[in-house]
Structures are given as structure tokens and as C-alpha cells.
Design a protein around this motif. Structure first.
Motif, PDB file in Angstrom:
ATOM      1  N   ILE A 137      10.155  -1.017  11.559  1.00 45.78           N
ATOM      2  CA  ILE A 137       9.781  -0.272  10.654  1.00 45.78           C
ATOM      3  C   ILE A 137       9.512   1.143  10.693  1.00 45.78           C
ATOM      4  O   ILE A 137       9.870   1.869   9.911  1.00 45.78           O
ATOM      5  N   VAL A 138       9.228   1.878  11.955  1.00 41.35           N
ATOM      6  CA  VAL A 138       9.288   3.010  12.144  1.00 41.35           C
ATOM      7  C   VAL A 138      10.707   3.550  12.046  1.00 41.35           C
ATOM      8  O   VAL A 138      10.798   4.747  11.445  1.00 41.35           O
ATOM      9  N   ALA A 139      11.774   3.237  12.585  1.00 41.25           N
ATOM     10  CA  ALA A 139      13.113   3.511  12.388  1.00 41.25           C
ATOM     11  C   ALA A 139      13.273   3.493  10.772  1.00 41.25           C
ATOM     12  O   ALA A 139      14.130   4.545  10.567  1.00 41.25           O
ATOM     13  N   TYR A 140      13.023   2.684  10.030  1.00 37.68           N
ATOM     14  CA  TYR A 140      13.253   2.464   8.635  1.00 37.68           C
ATOM     15  C   TYR A 140      12.456   3.772   8.016  1.00 37.68           C
ATOM     16  O   TYR A 140      13.030   4.587   7.339  1.00 37.68           O
ATOM     17  N   ILE A 141      11.186   4.090   8.176  1.00 40.89           N
ATOM     18  CA  ILE A 141      10.513   5.105   7.857  1.00 40.89           C
ATOM     19  C   ILE A 141      11.361   6.658   8.263  1.00 40.89           C
ATOM     20  O   ILE A 141      11.543   7.347   7.475  1.00 40.89           O
ATOM     21  N   PRO A 201      -1.142   6.329   0.935  1.00 37.28           N
ATOM     22  CA  PRO A 201      -0.317   7.313   0.713  1.00 37.28           C
ATOM     23  C   PRO A 201       1.201   6.983   1.192  1.00 37.28           C
ATOM     24  O   PRO A 201       1.586   5.942   1.733  1.00 37.28           O
ATOM     25  N   PRO A 202       1.916   8.153   0.836  1.00 36.82           N
ATOM     26  CA  PRO A 202       3.400   8.255   0.914  1.00 36.82           C
ATOM     27  C   PRO A 202       3.579   8.381   2.313  1.00 36.82           C
ATOM     28  O   PRO A 202       2.971   9.294   3.089  1.00 36.82           O
ATOM     29  N   LEU A 203       4.439   7.443   3.113  1.00 41.22           N
ATOM     30  CA  LEU A 203       4.795   8.022   4.334  1.00 41.22           C
ATOM     31  C   LEU A 203       6.062   8.801   4.339  1.00 41.22           C
ATOM     32  O   LEU A 203       6.566   9.152   5.599  1.00 41.22           O
ATOM     33  N   VAL A 204       6.893   8.732   3.391  1.00 39.40           N
ATOM     34  CA  VAL A 204       7.915   9.547   3.299  1.00 39.40           C
ATOM     35  C   VAL A 204       7.350  10.892   2.709  1.00 39.40           C
ATOM     36  O   VAL A 204       7.614  11.109   1.383  1.00 39.40           O
ATOM     37  N   ASN A 205       6.709  11.638   3.410  1.00 38.43           N
ATOM     38  CA  ASN A 205       6.045  12.567   3.198  1.00 38.43           C
ATOM     39  C   ASN A 205       5.981  13.744   4.411  1.00 38.43           C
ATOM     40  O   ASN A 205       5.803  13.144   5.560  1.00 38.43           O
ATOM     41  N   ASP A 206       5.979  14.860   4.181  1.00 40.04           N
ATOM     42  CA  ASP A 206       6.018  15.950   5.147  1.00 40.04           C
ATOM     43  C   ASP A 206       4.904  15.661   6.401  1.00 40.04           C
ATOM     44  O   ASP A 206       5.028  16.051   7.644  1.00 40.04           O
ATOM     45  N   CYS A 247       0.780  -1.290  -0.080  1.00 40.30           N
ATOM     46  CA  CYS A 247       0.030  -0.089   0.206  1.00 40.30           C
ATOM     47  C   CYS A 247       1.143   1.215   0.034  1.00 40.30           C
ATOM     48  O   CYS A 247       0.476   2.188  -0.607  1.00 40.30           O
ATOM     49  N   HIS A 248       1.978   1.253   0.746  1.00 37.36           N
ATOM     50  CA  HIS A 248       2.779   2.654   0.911  1.00 37.36           C
ATOM     51  C   HIS A 248       4.033   2.440   0.043  1.00 37.36           C
ATOM     52  O   HIS A 248       4.673   3.503  -0.083  1.00 37.36           O
TER      53      HIS A 248
END
Length: 128
Positions: free
Chosen positions: A114-118, A65-70, A53-54
Motif C-alpha cells: 500500500i505504501v508503494a502504491y501511495i 485526509p488525502p494521502l496524495v498530498n504534500d 476514508c482516503h
């Protein structure tokens, strides 16, 4: 009467045991104290649980949605928000993709990686 109510409340609370701190964290889908997420461990977990999905690099797809986003910067969506999203799902609020379902079979520690990766990917994209 006020003193009796206060005394009764204290007596009732004295009989209750507070949950163990680690049980509390587990119920909140948070890793144990001292846990440190590792982006390198989070990358393959992201691929398994989030990529469909991301997007492969967190930049979104037609399904999510993009998680690498402001919008998902740490000051707007704290790490805790990601844990809650995994545990409970999320009602649509920033984007038009529909609600996100809860993610089954993922541990708080895996979510922490996963949060650390994001966060690493956000940092690489100059999102603070």
C-alpha cells in the motif's frame, strides 16, 4: 560501588536474549529484510483497506485526509509512519477528521505494498 553497579548491570544484560531481528520488525509492523513493496499489488489493497476514508485515488474524502498530498511526502512522513498508523492508529494532527483507528487484519507486507502504491501516486502528482 560504581564498579559493582556496572558489573551487576552487565551480568543482568548477559542473561537477556535480544529479540530476533525478524521478530523486532514484526512487532514494529514492518516487513522482513529485503521486502520490496509493489504498487500494482498495493492498489487493490488500498481499495480494500484505505479507500473508504482516503478516497479511491488517495485524494481524500469527507472522512479522511488525502494521502496524495504534500503533507504526506516521504521527507515529512516516512514509510515507517504509515506502518505505525496501521498498527496503532493515529491521533488527529494535520487535519480535522478525527483520530484514525488501527487497521486490523493487515500484514506488514500488505502495508508495504500500500505504501508503494501511495508513493507511486504521489510521484505521479509530482510530490517528492
Amino acid at each position: 560501588m560504581k564498579k559493582f553497579v556496572t558489573f551487576a548491570a552487565l551480568l543482568l544484560l548477559a542473561g537477556c536474549e535480544a529479540p530476533d531481528p525478524e521478530e523486532r520488525l514484526a512487532a514494529l509492523h514492518l516487513p522482513p529484510p529485503g521486502f520490496k513493496g509493489e504498487a500494482a499489488q498495493g492498489a487493490p489493497l488500498f481499495s480494500t483497506y484505505c479507500q473508504a476514508c482516503h478516497g479511491a485515488d488517495g485524494t481524500g474524502t469527507e472522512q479522511g485526509p488525502p494521502l496524495v498530498n504534500d503533507v504526506y511526502r516521504p521527507k515529512h512522513h516516512a514509510d515507517f509512519a504509515f506502518h505505525m498508523a496501521v498498527r496503532d492508529g493515529v491521533r488527529q494532527h494535520h487535519w480535522g477528521f478525527g483520530d484514525m483507528p488501527a487497521v486490523a487484519d493487515i500484514t506488514p507486507e500488505q502495508t508495504g505494498h500500500i505504501v508503494a502504491y501511495i508513493r507511486r501516486e504521489q510521484s505521479n502528482a509530482n510530490i517528492q
